[in-house]
Design an enzyme around this catalytic site. Structure first.
Site, short mmCIF file in Angstrom:
data_model
loop_
_atom_site.label_atom_id
_atom_site.label_comp_id
_atom_site.label_asym_id
_atom_site.label_seq_id
_atom_site.Cartn_x
_atom_site.Cartn_y
_atom_site.Cartn_z
CD GLU A 1 -3.35 -0.93 0.29
OE1 GLU A 1 -3.18 -0.33 -0.81
OE2 GLU A 1 -3.54 -1.67 0.80
NE ARG B 1 -4.29 2.41 -0.33
CZ ARG B 1 -5.37 1.76 -0.27
NH1 ARG B 1 -6.36 3.03 0.03
NH2 ARG B 1 -6.05 1.26 -0.21
CD GLU C 1 -11.13 -2.61 -8.33
OE1 GLU C 1 -12.14 -2.13 -8.37
OE2 GLU C 1 -10.01 -2.23 -7.69
#
Ligand code: DMJ
Length: 420
Positions: free
Chosen positions: A47, A51, A314
């Site tokens: 992550e 990010r 998505e």
């Protein structure tokens, strides 16, 4: 514990692309003055990479502002201790202060996760590019080497690998959660290298052929989907996360040679159509976390626990790639349906919220705005209605959190733009 400011870091490039200049300045000064990298407490290597490192790198490449480059490199250095394992396969969790790392408690037998250690390549190559330090590239090339040496059941990649022994821990395979972005980064590594990284192309091609052979199915109602594999037994379920694969297969359509290009574009369109159906068949016109193709169900959630929508990107991500690659107007229409549904069911006073059940009107809000909503969902929707030369697919690859990274062109133009 852990890093703060995920929403700010994840939103930087979106603000910049949307020309929200004031908000961008505000976010930038937060990064300059308040973004603290010296934190104790657990952080996910994956992550933090997708990010924060991805967000900083994209902000740097878009603006040329030094603060983003130096923070990306500083953060990248702090991730390196996670690779100190017998195989060099990193562990999933790291303390950025002490450098201690360990595996997720819930992952079986201290294993590392395919979608986590397999989703570092794009960012780490750029960390080497910007620092001149080869260590980042060495770490991710070693992961690739370990994977290439391993035996794959039916050519498929299981989701869990031991960083100690270098063996698969079980034989579950998924193009959704736990597997997803590993496949994405193979094809995007090839694209980011300006199609010179043939090792990545081949790994992607082999993996996709195995997926097509063993996991791609057609429902009784004619919908193409990708099932999950549990050691040879199929689970006829597709997660919302797996819906990125329409876009991925279209984006990489030419990797198997010109003759197979149309075949992959058709497969990508069929999967994207199925994911649209999962939205169209709900009352809110937003799709559930997972949908099934068994006991009479066709692209609908059957379990209560799978009916939520947490603002995931998505499906619109696949609309964007399909639009850019085919210009079939239906993808813009489908994207607009999502914009309307988000406005109607997810907009709340302070922003946007996930909903607990896509089949209930009015929906209950979960009071959470995930940072990927700003990084990905809104960015992909915005780009869907832009001209193709705004972050052209020829010049940029999006990391798995939709942060754009430049393609390594050797051309003079790219050099002149200061990319390489
Ligand atoms: C994002 O953090 C990334 O897209 C990741 O690859 C998968 N999960 C979320 C969005 O759903």
């Amino acid at each position: 514990g852990g890093l703060r400011g995920a929403t700010i870091l994840d939103a930087l490039d979106t603000l910049y692309i949307m020309e929200l200049a004031e908000e961008f300045q505000e976010a930038k000064s937060w990064v300059e003055k308040s973004f603290d990298l010296n934190v104790n407490g657990e952080a996910s290597l994956f992550e933090v990479n997708i990010r924060y490192v991805g967000g900083l790198l994209a902000a740097y490449y878009l603006t040329g502002e030094e603060v983003f480059r130096s923070k990306a490199l500083e953060l990248g250095e702090k991730l390196l201790p996670a690779f100190n394992t017998p195989t060099g396969i990193p562990r999933g969790v790291i303390n950025l202060g002490s450098g201690m790392s360990w595996s997720w408690g819930w992952a079986s037998a201290g294993s590392s996760i395919l979608a986590e250690f397999g989703t570092l390549h794009l960012e780490f190559l750029h960390l080497t590019e910007l620092s001149g330090n080869p260590v980042f590239t060495e770490k991710v090339m070693n992961i690739r080497k370990v994977l290439n040496r391993l035996e794959k059941p039916q050519g498929l990649y299981p989701n869990f690998l031991s960083p100690v022994t270098g063996n698969w821990v079980q034989h579950h395979v998924s193009v959704g959660g736990l597997g997803d972005s590993f496949y994405e980064y193979l094809v995007k590594s090839w694209l980011m290298s300006d199609k010179r990284d043939d090792g990545a192309r081949k790994m992607y091609n082999d993996a996709l052929e195995a997926i097509e052979k063993h996991l791609v199915k057609k429902s009784a109602g004619g919908l193409t989907y990708i099932a999950e594999w549990r050691g040879g037994i199929l689970d006829h379920k597709m997660g919302h996360l797996a819906c990125f694969s329409g876009g991925m297969i279209a984006l990489g359509a030419e990797q198997g040679g010109e003759e197979k290009k149309q075949h992959y574009l058709d497969l990508a369109a069929a999967i994207t159509h199925t994911c649209h159906e999962s939205y169209a068949r709900s009352d809110t016109k937003l799709g559930p976390e997972a949908f099934r193709f068994d006991s009479g169900s066709e692209a609908t959630a059957t379990r209560l626990s799978e009916r939520y929508y947490i603002l995931r990107p998505e499906v619109v991500e696949s609309y964007l790639y399909m639009w850019r690659l085919t210009h079939d107007p239906k993808y813009r229409q489908w994207g607009w349906e999502v914009v309307k549904a988000l406005e109607k069911y997810c907009r709340v006073e302070a922003g946007f919220s996930g909903i607990r059940d896509v089949y209930t009107i009015p929906p209950n809000h979960d009071n959470m705005q995930q940072s990927f909503f700003l990084a990905e969902t809104l960015k992909y929707l915005y780009l869907l209605f832009c001209e193709d030369d705004v972050l052209s697919l020829e010049d940029w690859v999006f990391n798995t959190e939709a942060h754009p990274l430049p393609v390594n062109h050797t051309s003079v133009e790219a050099k002149a733009n200061g990319f390489y």
